[in-house]
Design a protein around this motif. Structure first.
Motif, mmCIF file in Angstrom:
data_model
loop_
_atom_site.group_PDB
_atom_site.id
_atom_site.type_symbol
_atom_site.label_atom_id
_atom_site.label_comp_id
_atom_site.label_asym_id
_atom_site.label_seq_id
_atom_site.Cartn_x
_atom_site.Cartn_y
_atom_site.Cartn_z
ATOM 1 N N LEU A 220 21.241 44.144 36.503
ATOM 2 C CA LEU A 220 21.870 44.227 35.184
ATOM 3 C C LEU A 220 23.319 44.690 35.300
ATOM 4 N N LEU A 221 23.569 45.651 36.167
ATOM 5 C CA LEU A 221 24.924 46.174 36.345
ATOM 6 C C LEU A 221 25.857 45.128 36.941
ATOM 7 N N VAL A 222 25.405 44.438 37.987
ATOM 8 C CA VAL A 222 26.286 43.470 38.630
ATOM 9 C C VAL A 222 26.511 42.255 37.734
ATOM 10 N N LEU A 223 25.525 41.893 36.922
ATOM 11 C CA LEU A 223 25.733 40.801 35.971
ATOM 12 C C LEU A 223 26.781 41.192 34.935
ATOM 13 N N ALA A 224 26.758 42.460 34.507
ATOM 14 C CA ALA A 224 27.770 42.928 33.562
ATOM 15 C C ALA A 224 29.155 42.919 34.207
ATOM 16 N N PHE A 225 29.253 43.422 35.443
ATOM 17 C CA PHE A 225 30.542 43.435 36.143
ATOM 18 C C PHE A 225 31.059 42.014 36.368
ATOM 19 N N ALA A 226 30.215 41.170 36.983
ATOM 20 C CA ALA A 226 30.648 39.817 37.326
ATOM 21 C C ALA A 226 30.921 38.982 36.077
ATOM 22 N N GLY A 227 30.068 39.123 35.057
ATOM 23 C CA GLY A 227 30.289 38.374 33.832
ATOM 24 C C GLY A 227 31.581 38.770 33.138
ATOM 25 N N GLY A 228 31.861 40.073 33.079
ATOM 26 C CA GLY A 228 33.103 40.527 32.464
ATOM 27 C C GLY A 228 34.324 40.055 33.242
ATOM 28 N N VAL A 229 34.268 40.143 34.573
ATOM 29 C CA VAL A 229 35.396 39.705 35.396
ATOM 30 C C VAL A 229 35.602 38.199 35.262
ATOM 31 N N TYR A 230 34.508 37.436 35.265
ATOM 32 C CA TYR A 230 34.623 35.979 35.137
ATOM 33 C C TYR A 230 35.270 35.607 33.805
ATOM 34 N N PHE A 231 34.850 36.273 32.727
ATOM 35 C CA PHE A 231 35.419 35.976 31.413
ATOM 36 C C PHE A 231 36.910 36.290 31.381
ATOM 37 N N VAL A 232 37.305 37.436 31.937
ATOM 38 C CA VAL A 232 38.720 37.817 31.949
ATOM 39 C C VAL A 232 39.540 36.824 32.765
ATOM 40 N N LEU A 233 39.056 36.464 33.960
ATOM 41 C CA LEU A 233 39.807 35.538 34.817
ATOM 42 C C LEU A 233 39.854 34.135 34.223
ATOM 43 N N ARG A 234 38.782 33.745 33.555
ATOM 44 C CA ARG A 234 38.776 32.413 32.927
ATOM 45 C C ARG A 234 39.820 32.334 31.822
ATOM 46 N N ARG A 235 39.892 33.389 31.003
ATOM 47 C CA ARG A 235 40.899 33.414 29.952
ATOM 48 C C ARG A 235 42.308 33.499 30.552
ATOM 49 N N ALA A 236 42.453 34.311 31.607
ATOM 50 C CA ALA A 236 43.767 34.469 32.225
ATOM 51 C C ALA A 236 44.232 33.179 32.885
ATOM 52 N N HIS A 237 43.300 32.429 33.454
ATOM 53 C CA HIS A 237 43.647 31.190 34.148
ATOM 54 C C HIS A 237 44.231 30.164 33.193
ATOM 55 N N ARG A 238 43.735 30.139 31.957
ATOM 56 C CA ARG A 238 44.200 29.160 30.980
ATOM 57 C C ARG A 238 45.360 29.665 30.138
ATOM 58 N N SER A 239 45.727 30.921 30.298
ATOM 59 C CA SER A 239 46.774 31.532 29.481
ATOM 60 C C SER A 239 48.155 31.194 30.043
ATOM 61 N N PRO A 240 49.212 31.447 29.281
ATOM 62 C CA PRO A 240 50.573 31.286 29.832
ATOM 63 C C PRO A 240 50.796 32.112 31.086
ATOM 64 N N TRP A 241 50.178 33.301 31.160
ATOM 65 C CA TRP A 241 50.290 34.130 32.362
ATOM 66 C C TRP A 241 49.733 33.388 33.577
#
Length: 404
Positions: A220-241
């Motif tokens: 449960l902990l690693v799914l929370a960590f990995a899921g949160g990181v994946y969501f952040v990186l996915r948004r960052a990848h498509r952003s102007p940044w």
């Protein structure tokens, strides 16, 4: 198209590599399910493997946000992983030298032993270390960062090995509690759950006891960590940044000519990746309940690089897939010891990883899951072209057009 609303249509839209990955993943999951039901694979060990796969996925995410996004060559993955791991261990373990050192200090002694404090300390030290190594190197060519990061990894490992008053030296740190120790409800959840005995296949019972429920919390902990990181990186990848970082990786002079502060963007990418690697170390501490200098060996950095190259540089899905493949090879070769072979099967994991690298470089140099499908207009990758332009201008759409 959403896989929940139209699963068949979503499957039909998959590219050939994506379909291959999906098929192999489903077949592998069915194989693991059969092994679980027949008793060939213990449920607790299975959850441990899931946690280990999540840890390597986090390491791959961190490296991908540096090398895949901005082209930063970082050979100190093991260093930031170790900083997170030891930061969490030294502030939570009952056998930590820090516990004995600050035992008489009321405020510090009350904070020691709290997993949240270890998490914050591990990330804070990784942040400072990333800033210190990035300031003198990120203004220079990528070669200097590679050399400095390679030296950093060895320096951190030697400090951990020799500073016994702080890290307990080669003996490592033991007595580390689970991440949810002391939490309400979750802290007592494994002991409160009853033991279950499931027998789907006659003669092959599956036992779900305290160790299983404790391992389920780790998942449960690693799914929370990995899921949160994946969501952040996915948004960052498509952003102007993210678009600026991709420009820097392709042509830094062009990005600088467009007025972008490339040093600042590279520093942000490097710090972000380092924090994710430290987060993987924090999770590993509470998964393995032991941390030693051997966990900081260069092989950890090598595994992370293989995972990113295998999945596709710049691809978050590829980093996730590569981390799972690495754990499959690393842990799967352990079972070869039960097979009568004329050679020692232990070194085969490095041989198999080498074969995988050669095959990927030969047949899929861009990786199994390249990042194009994760960008702003995925349809452009499938031949759909750029987004449709409007048939009329803005003035015509508003009804304000006409001859003047």
């Amino acid at each position: 198209m959403s896989a929940l609303t139209d699963p068949r249509g979503a499957v039909e839209e998959l590219t050939r590599p994506e379909g291959w990955v999906l098929g192999v993943s489903v077949a592998f999951l069915l194989f693991l399910l059969a092994a679980l039901l027949t008793g060939a694979l213990g449920p607790t060990y299975f959850l441990f493997l899931v946690g280990l796969a999540g840890m390597y996925a986090l390491l791959s995410f961190g490296l991908n946000s540096q090398w895949g996004f901005a082209g930063l060559i970082n050979f100190s993955v093991a260093a930031f992983f170790g900083v997170g791991a030891y930061g969490a261990a030294l502030f939570t373990a009952s056998g930590s030298p820090l516990v004995e050192l600050f035992e008489g200090v009321p405020l510090l002694s009350s904070l020691l032993g709290l997993p949240i404090v270890g998490l914050v300390v591990g990330l804070a030290v990784a942040f400072v270390l990333a800033i210190l190594i990035g300031i003198p190197t990120l203004r220079l060519r990528a070669d200097y960062l590679a050399i400095a990061s390679l030296g950093l990894a060895e320096v951190v490992r030697l400090i951990v090995l020799n500073e016994r008053w702080l890290t307990n030296g080669s003996a490592g740190v033991r007595g580390i509690p689970g991440f949810f120790a002391g939490w309400p409800v979750l802290g007592t959840f494994p002991e409160a759950m009853p033991g279950l005995r499931l027998e789907v296949v006659p003669g092959s019972p599956v036992l779900l006891e305290t160790a299983f429920w404790r391992a389920s919390l780790n998942v449960l902990l690693v799914l929370a960590f990995a899921g949160g990181v994946y969501f952040v990186l996915r948004r960052a990848h498509r952003s102007p940044w993210g678009r600026v970082l991709r420009t820097i990786r392709s042509d830094e002079d062009l990005a600088r000519a467009l007025g972008k502060d490339t040093y600042s963007f590279k520093m942000q990418s490097f710090v972000l990746g380092s924090l994710i690697m430290a987060l993987a170390g924090v999770f590993y501490t509470h998964l393995n309940l032991y941390v030693g200098p051997g966990d900081l060996d260069p092989i950890t950095t090598f595994y992370a690089w293989v995972a990113v190259i295998l999945g596709g540089s710049g691809s978050n899905r590829g980093a996730l897939f590569g981390g799972i493949v690495i754990v499959t090879i690393r842990e799967g070769t352990r079972f070869l010891n039960d097979v009568a072979l004329p050679i020692d099967p232990a070194p085969l994991r490095l041989l198999l990883i080498g074969v995988v690298i050669i095959a990927v470089m030969r047949y899929r140099p861009q990786g199994v899951l390249p990042p194009q499908r994760e960008l702003i207009w995925p349809s452009a990758v499938d031949g759909g072209g750029a987004p449709d332009s409007p048939d009329s201008g803005v003035r015509e759409q508003k009804g304000g057009g006409g001859d003047e």
